[in-house]
Motif scaffolding. Structure first.
Motif, short mmCIF file in Angstrom:
data_model
loop_
_atom_site.label_atom_id
_atom_site.label_comp_id
_atom_site.label_asym_id
_atom_site.label_seq_id
_atom_site.Cartn_x
_atom_site.Cartn_y
_atom_site.Cartn_z
N VAL A 106 0.84 -1.20 0.00
CA VAL A 106 0.00 0.00 0.00
C VAL A 106 0.88 1.25 0.00
N LYS A 107 1.89 1.25 0.84
CA LYS A 107 2.78 2.41 0.97
C LYS A 107 3.45 2.77 -0.36
N GLU A 108 3.84 1.76 -1.13
CA GLU A 108 4.56 1.99 -2.39
C GLU A 108 3.61 2.12 -3.58
N GLY A 109 2.31 2.05 -3.35
CA GLY A 109 1.34 2.24 -4.43
C GLY A 109 1.11 1.03 -5.30
N PHE A 110 1.49 -0.16 -4.83
CA PHE A 110 1.23 -1.39 -5.59
C PHE A 110 -0.12 -2.00 -5.26
N ALA A 111 -0.76 -1.51 -4.19
CA ALA A 111 -2.06 -2.04 -3.76
C ALA A 111 -2.91 -0.91 -3.18
N ASN A 112 -4.20 -1.12 -3.23
CA ASN A 112 -5.10 -0.21 -2.54
C ASN A 112 -5.76 -0.98 -1.38
N VAL A 113 -6.35 -0.23 -0.47
CA VAL A 113 -7.00 -0.83 0.69
C VAL A 113 -8.27 -1.54 0.25
N ALA A 114 -8.46 -2.75 0.74
CA ALA A 114 -9.66 -3.55 0.47
C ALA A 114 -9.98 -4.32 1.74
N THR A 115 -10.83 -3.74 2.56
CA THR A 115 -11.12 -4.31 3.86
C THR A 115 -12.45 -5.05 3.86
N TYR A 116 -12.42 -6.25 4.42
CA TYR A 116 -13.61 -7.08 4.54
C TYR A 116 -13.75 -7.51 5.99
N PRO A 117 -14.67 -6.86 6.73
CA PRO A 117 -14.88 -7.26 8.13
C PRO A 117 -15.19 -8.76 8.22
N PRO A 118 -14.72 -9.42 9.24
CA PRO A 118 -14.20 -8.88 10.49
C PRO A 118 -12.68 -8.66 10.50
N ASN A 119 -12.00 -8.84 9.36
CA ASN A 119 -10.54 -8.72 9.32
C ASN A 119 -10.13 -7.27 9.10
N VAL A 120 -10.12 -6.51 10.19
CA VAL A 120 -9.87 -5.06 10.10
C VAL A 120 -8.75 -4.58 11.02
N LYS A 121 -7.92 -5.46 11.48
CA LYS A 121 -6.90 -5.13 12.47
C LYS A 121 -6.03 -3.94 12.08
N TYR A 122 -5.63 -3.86 10.82
CA TYR A 122 -4.70 -2.81 10.39
C TYR A 122 -5.34 -1.80 9.43
N VAL A 123 -6.65 -1.72 9.40
CA VAL A 123 -7.32 -0.85 8.43
C VAL A 123 -6.90 0.61 8.56
N GLU A 124 -6.75 1.11 9.77
CA GLU A 124 -6.34 2.51 9.93
C GLU A 124 -4.95 2.76 9.38
N LEU A 125 -4.03 1.84 9.63
CA LEU A 125 -2.68 1.96 9.08
C LEU A 125 -2.73 1.94 7.56
N PHE A 126 -3.45 0.98 7.00
CA PHE A 126 -3.52 0.86 5.54
C PHE A 126 -4.13 2.11 4.91
N MET A 127 -5.17 2.66 5.53
CA MET A 127 -5.81 3.88 5.00
C MET A 127 -4.82 5.05 5.00
N LYS A 128 -4.07 5.19 6.08
CA LYS A 128 -3.07 6.25 6.19
C LYS A 128 -2.01 6.10 5.09
N LEU A 129 -1.52 4.88 4.91
CA LEU A 129 -0.49 4.62 3.90
C LEU A 129 -1.02 4.87 2.48
N GLU A 130 -2.28 4.52 2.24
CA GLU A 130 -2.86 4.77 0.92
C GLU A 130 -2.97 6.27 0.65
N ARG A 131 -3.41 7.03 1.64
CA ARG A 131 -3.49 8.50 1.47
C ARG A 131 -2.12 9.07 1.12
N GLU A 132 -1.08 8.60 1.83
CA GLU A 132 0.28 9.08 1.58
C GLU A 132 0.74 8.71 0.17
N ALA A 133 0.47 7.48 -0.25
CA ALA A 133 0.86 7.04 -1.60
C ALA A 133 0.14 7.87 -2.67
N ARG A 134 -1.14 8.14 -2.46
CA ARG A 134 -1.90 8.97 -3.40
C ARG A 134 -1.31 10.38 -3.48
#
Length: 143
Positions: A106-134
């Motif tokens: 996500v940080k390097e722009g090779f992936a975007n965030v795709a969250t499917y509950p209940p697996n959300v442990k790192y969603v906030e981190l991933f969202m932050k990294l995606e914003r930075e990559a964008r």
């Protein structure tokens, strides 16, 4: 490289093949191949199977992951749901040097965030990294 450590520890498993940017196989503790799907991220598709079209930046994402994983070992961390509807094992993946693969993609722009509950442990981190990559126009977010 981005790294993080989890409370959950498992043995390192050998990667046997890489399918694309978010799916690969390992040899599990029973000596069998097991298909792994990265949790919380999605990379563009690289194969045209009739159902799936080749997507922009798919080859680059796939090549990046192949370079990181081919012939290497990884540690898997699980969340609430262990399998998806396709019976793939869902995991957060760490390289032997501690690099958190899901986050790095996500940080390097090779992936975007795709969250499917209940697996959300790192969603906030991933969202932050995606914003930075964008904002930095990395990878998928290049103009």
């Amino acid at each position: 490289m981005f790294s993080a450590f989890s409370q959950q520890r498992t043995d390192f498993l050998k990667v046997s093949k890489v399918v694309d940017g978010d799916t690969f196989w390992v040899i599990n503790s029973r000596g069998k191949e097991e298909k792994i799907r990265l949790i919380g991220v999605n990379t563009p598709e690289v194969r045209n199977t009739g159902r799936t079209q080749v997507e922009y930046f798919g080859k680059e994402a796939s090549d990046f992951v192949k370079a990181l994983l081919t012939g290497r070992r990884v540690r898997l961390e699980y969340d609430v749901g262990r399998y998806d509807r396709y019976k793939r094992t869902l995991a957060y993946v760490y390289l032997e040097d501690g690099t958190f693969l899901n986050a790095l993609l996500v940080k390097e722009g090779f992936a975007n965030v795709a969250t499917y509950p209940p697996n959300v442990k790192y969603v906030e981190l991933f969202m932050k990294l995606e914003r930075e990559a964008r904002n930095k126009k990395k990878g998928l977010w290049k103009e």
